[in-house]
Design a protein around this motif. Sequence first.
Motif, short mmCIF file in Angstrom:
data_model
loop_
_atom_site.label_atom_id
_atom_site.label_comp_id
_atom_site.label_asym_id
_atom_site.label_seq_id
_atom_site.Cartn_x
_atom_site.Cartn_y
_atom_site.Cartn_z
N MET A 1 2.59 3.66 -7.16
CA MET A 1 2.28 2.06 -7.41
C MET A 1 3.29 1.41 -8.40
SD MET A 1 -1.74 2.98 -8.57
CE MET A 1 -2.54 4.25 -7.79
N PRO A 3 5.77 -0.89 -9.74
CA PRO A 3 5.45 -2.57 -9.78
C PRO A 3 6.52 -3.24 -9.05
CG PRO A 3 6.12 -1.49 -11.80
CD PRO A 3 5.97 -0.36 -10.97
N TRP A 92 6.85 5.28 -9.60
CA TRP A 92 6.89 4.16 -10.62
C TRP A 92 8.39 4.26 -11.01
CZ3 TRP A 92 3.90 0.91 -13.51
CH2 TRP A 92 2.65 0.95 -13.36
N HIS A 154 -1.60 -2.53 -11.23
CA HIS A 154 -0.72 -1.47 -10.95
C HIS A 154 -1.42 -0.23 -12.02
CE1 HIS A 154 2.88 -4.43 -10.17
NE2 HIS A 154 2.39 -3.85 -9.26
N ALA A 191 -3.66 -5.15 -4.90
CA ALA A 191 -2.73 -4.13 -5.22
C ALA A 191 -2.01 -3.75 -4.30
CB ALA A 191 -3.87 -3.05 -5.74
#
Length: 235
Positions: A1, A3, A92, A154, A191
């Motif tokens: 996830m 960003p 990440w 996120h 998302a």
Amino acid sequence: MNPTDASADDTLDLHLPEEFVALFRTAGDDATGDEFAEAATARAREDLLDGLADWGPRDTSAGVFHLVPVDVERDVALVARWMNDPAVAAYWELTGPQSVTADHLRTLLAGDGRSVPCLGTLDGVPMSYWEIYRADLDPLARYCPVRPHDTGVHLLIGEDADRGRGLGTELIRTVADLVLAGRPACTRVLAEPDVRNRSSVAAFLGAGFRLAAEVDLPAKRAALMIRERAERETP
């Protein structure tokens, strides 16, 4: 996830037209134009996510869940530890010393309020990290169609013991409910997890999102997940 890039060089500019600034003037005001602009900008910063800090807790099957905006000095050590977990780091890309996480958090907190970093707590215990952001003001809008006030999320689940047992699905559903309840102008929650992160995609599907498309972003190929506001959720 992972960003999209949160740097100041890769955001969509928020311009405050004169007629917007004029809304903050009242008869007899003698402040300068710069002071009015500063007040208007502060108000816009507060309003971009409709007072997220005041959305309050929600009951879930796992306990009372609460989104709490991050305080860097208080929370950075915990968030940095999570970011260095290999299961998190793969998506990440914020591994390294605590200063890496601190810089990331401070960049978000120093912005105009379009992206708010939060801890997710269960019964008062921090167990997840979230970024709630205005997708229509985010670089994401350059790569896929967005609507005004679309709101993105996120997240990461911090501890291994909390993963793989459906908790992510429960909390994603809860946060989407909070967004739609707290932001009347928002009609969709978005998302964009990495397509390789199958467990994340599955969690969003289980939480009522649909897979709308696969989108090539600068750092990843993302699964664009969308939850529409249901008729019963209309403000």
